[in-house]
Design an enzyme around this catalytic site. Structure first.
Site, PDB file in Angstrom:
ATOM      1  N   MET A   1      -0.281   6.776   4.146  1.00 23.32           N
ATOM      2  CA  MET A   1       0.512   6.073   5.158  1.00 23.32           C
ATOM      3  C   MET A   1       1.721   5.405   4.533  1.00 23.32           C
ATOM      4  SD  MET A   1      -0.184   6.244   8.363  1.00 23.32           S
ATOM      5  CE  MET A   1       0.575   4.745   8.947  1.00 23.32           C
TER       6      MET A   1
ATOM      7  N   GLY B   1      -2.756  -2.014   9.254  1.00 28.37           N
ATOM      8  CA  GLY B   1      -3.719  -1.006   9.679  1.00 28.37           C
ATOM      9  C   GLY B   1      -4.823  -0.853   8.655  1.00 28.37           C
ATOM     10  N   THR B   2      -4.969  -1.851   7.770  1.00 26.69           N
ATOM     11  CA  THR B   2      -6.025  -1.806   6.757  1.00 26.69           C
ATOM     12  C   THR B   2      -7.385  -1.913   7.436  1.00 26.69           C
ATOM     13  OG1 THR B   2      -4.646  -2.700   4.989  1.00 26.69           O
ATOM     14  CG2 THR B   2      -7.015  -3.015   4.776  1.00 26.69           C
ATOM     15  N   THR B   3      -8.249  -0.968   7.150  1.00 28.02           N
ATOM     16  CA  THR B   3      -9.576  -0.942   7.772  1.00 28.02           C
ATOM     17  C   THR B   3     -10.635  -1.459   6.804  1.00 28.02           C
ATOM     18  OG1 THR B   3      -9.887   1.366   7.059  1.00 28.02           O
ATOM     19  CG2 THR B   3      -8.967   0.987   9.253  1.00 28.02           C
TER      20      THR B   3
ATOM     21  N   GLY C   1      -0.275   5.070  -0.923  1.00 29.28           N
ATOM     22  CA  GLY C   1      -1.190   5.822  -0.071  1.00 29.28           C
ATOM     23  C   GLY C   1      -0.457   6.764   0.872  1.00 29.28           C
TER      24      GLY C   1
ATOM     25  N   HIS D   1     -12.561  14.618  14.130  1.00 31.84           N
ATOM     26  CA  HIS D   1     -11.681  14.448  12.980  1.00 31.84           C
ATOM     27  C   HIS D   1     -11.997  15.502  11.923  1.00 31.84           C
ATOM     28  CE1 HIS D   1     -11.056  10.413  14.741  1.00 31.84           C
ATOM     29  NE2 HIS D   1      -9.901  10.439  14.103  1.00 31.84           N
TER      30      HIS D   1
ATOM     31  N   PHE E   1      -2.146   3.233  15.219  1.00 27.63           N
ATOM     32  CA  PHE E   1      -0.821   2.811  15.644  1.00 27.63           C
ATOM     33  C   PHE E   1      -0.100   3.860  16.480  1.00 27.63           C
ATOM     34  CE2 PHE E   1      -1.494  -0.555  12.651  1.00 27.63           C
ATOM     35  CZ  PHE E   1      -0.764  -1.602  13.190  1.00 27.63           C
TER      36      PHE E   1
ATOM     37  N   GLY F   1       0.839  -1.194   0.000  1.00 28.50           N
ATOM     38  CA  GLY F   1       0.000   0.000   0.000  1.00 28.50           C
ATOM     39  C   GLY F   1       0.874   1.243   0.000  1.00 28.50           C
TER      40      GLY F   1
ATOM     41  N   LYS G   1     -13.348  12.858   6.794  1.00 32.52           N
ATOM     42  CA  LYS G   1     -13.494  11.509   7.368  1.00 32.52           C
ATOM     43  C   LYS G   1     -14.968  11.125   7.372  1.00 32.52           C
ATOM     44  CE  LYS G   1     -12.131   8.637  11.315  1.00 32.52           C
ATOM     45  NZ  LYS G   1     -11.433   7.660  10.445  1.00 32.52           N
TER      46      LYS G   1
END
Length: 240
Positions: free
Chosen positions: A17, A94-96, A15, A150, A121, A12, A154
């Site tokens: 991150m 940390g993939t949601t 992206g 946020h 994290f 990833g 979001k």
């Protein structure tokens, strides 16, 4: 004695991150070596700043690595998890938005490899998670409210972090209630409030820079390497 750098695979990598992970890892080459970066589409350049880049479709041909760090999409989660199990490598993800079936596969993989999946994290949030659970245990019968704030872009509410903190409160015996705010460019704020008769306790974490999440993931990767198979929380790794 020189320590051999930890070999990282970034999944990833295109992206936000992924880009932060590549940038921060490049600042710590004595201890970290990114051996491959994978993106959803074919990369425009095969080597960027010394790091080989590949398309996700080429994942099976990845070079040897110790830990994969995955911040991708649910459709990319199964292949990277399978690769880690096949190679006996650790996974930090940390993939949601992963499904219940994917969570079950993740749980099964923990019998074979060390892994950590987390919605957040930040090391500070990891400590907050423990404090919330302890407070809930000690304050039986108190109201528990979680307020998360946020940026306006979001979409999910409550946030994944708020739900994780709510789960910690639940383990302590509380029944959390949630409220969500979307305003400006707030990176992330989480307030956990315990209210009794005539008194109130507030536990707060405020993020002012998104790099904290990438730093936390790199920390988790370093702590995960060489551990026994199992599913770890970020807070489990803080003690070293």
């Amino acid at each position: 004695m020189n320590q051999t750098p930890l070999r990282l695979l970034i999944h990833g990598a295109s992206g936000r991150m992924g880009q932060a992970l590549l940038r921060l890892a490049a600042e710590n080459t004595d201890t970290l070596q990114v051996v491959a970066a994978f993106t959803g589409r074919s990369p425009a350049q095969r080597v960027v700043d010394g790091v080989p880049h590949f398309a996700a479709s080429e994942l099976s041909g990845a070079p040897a690595f110790d830990v994969a760090i995955d911040f991708s999409l649910p459709e990319g989660f199964d292949p990277i998890l399978s690769l880690c199990v096949e190679r006996g490598a650790g996974l930090v993800s940390g993939t949601t938005g992963i499904s219940q079936a994917q969570r079950a596969t993740l749980d099964a993989a923990a019998a074979k490899i060390p892994l950590v999946w987390a919605s957040n994290f930040s090391l500070g949030v990891a400590v907050l998670d423990e404090l919330v659970e302890r407070a809930a245990q000690a304050l039986a019968g108190w109201d528990c409210d979680i307020v998360e704030s946020h940026h306006t872009r979001k979409l999910d509410a409550p946030s994944g972090t708020a739900l994780t903190l709510g789960a910690a409160a639940g383990r302590g015996g509380a029944q959390p209630h949630y409220a969500s705010l979307r305003a400006g460019d707030i990176v992330g704020e989480h307030l956990v409030q315990f209210t009794g008769l005539g008194e109130r306790i507030e536990l707060v974490h405020r993020a002012s820079n998104r790099d904290i999440f990438a730093r936390g993931a790199l920390f988790a990767a370093g702590q995960l390497a060489g551990r026994a198979a199992g599913s770890y929380r970020v807070r489990d790794l803080l003690a070293g």
